[in-house]
Design an enzyme around this catalytic site. Sequence first.
Site: not given
Length: 243
Positions: A152, A15
């Site tokens: 996940y 990110g």
Amino acid sequence: MKKIAIVTGASRGIGREIAKTLARKNIQVIANYNKSEEAANNLKNELKEEDIEIDIKKADVSRREEAKQLVEYTLKKYGRIDILINNAGISEYKLFTDETDEDWNKVINTNLYSAFAMSQEVIPSMIHNKQGCIINISSAWGVVGGALEVIYSVSKAGIDGLTKALAKELGPSSIRVNSIAPGMIDTQMNSNFNAEEIKQIEDEIPLGRVGNPRDIARCIEWLIEDEYTTGQIISVNGGWIIT
Ligand code: NAP
């Protein structure tokens, strides 16, 4: 007109690199963080040295109220949102039989619910402007499943379902929705692997190396410029997983 982009989970790793890449392309970035305030401040200062101003904004995007506040803050300050990168995520590594409801809620809320809530908050502004680009960071495990990472994998497969369905619903409003599914990328998320384990994985990757955040940011650069790709799960994994 300068485009406005929110990047969730931009304090570290992938990110952070995406936020830098967009900001260097003259896009106004709102870089979201949750726990890593110092790292977010460093990001802001690093870009300031290049005469680039970004906004950093704390929000736990797994919580509706905080996701809503992040979007309201952006709309109040900039009036529009052109790009949403749903990147915030956590991993878990456990035998399935050891997983708890708490693990489920934490991983699903952080990885999947956050993308649901952020997209819902942002989309009315995009529909109003009849344009927008949403990119969800999923994972190779969402595509093929990963042992010891079942929750996940579920969260990332869910992201890909969200991407495909939303792309159909929002296409008529000229809003594109895509997933990028990274393979193994060198970030803190993989700090539990030792050098020997990394080498073993690299031996399985046709391009001979694990990826780095820049590899993902390059794909983002292309995807935000593109005008005709939507509903796709784009694998960026050095050929590790080819479906
Ligand atoms: P990372 O280095 O651990 O960074 C995770 C980022 O997510 C941090 O900036 C963290 O912010 C943020 N975050 C976590 N929970 C949050 C929350 N509730 N609200 C807001 N931000 C939150 O991991 P990464 O490798 O860059 O991963 C980024 C994305 O890529 C994740 O979705 C991950 O699943 C995906 N991915 C990574 C890999 C890989 O190999 N690294 C592979 C496939 C997919 P704070 O520290 O400020 O809390």
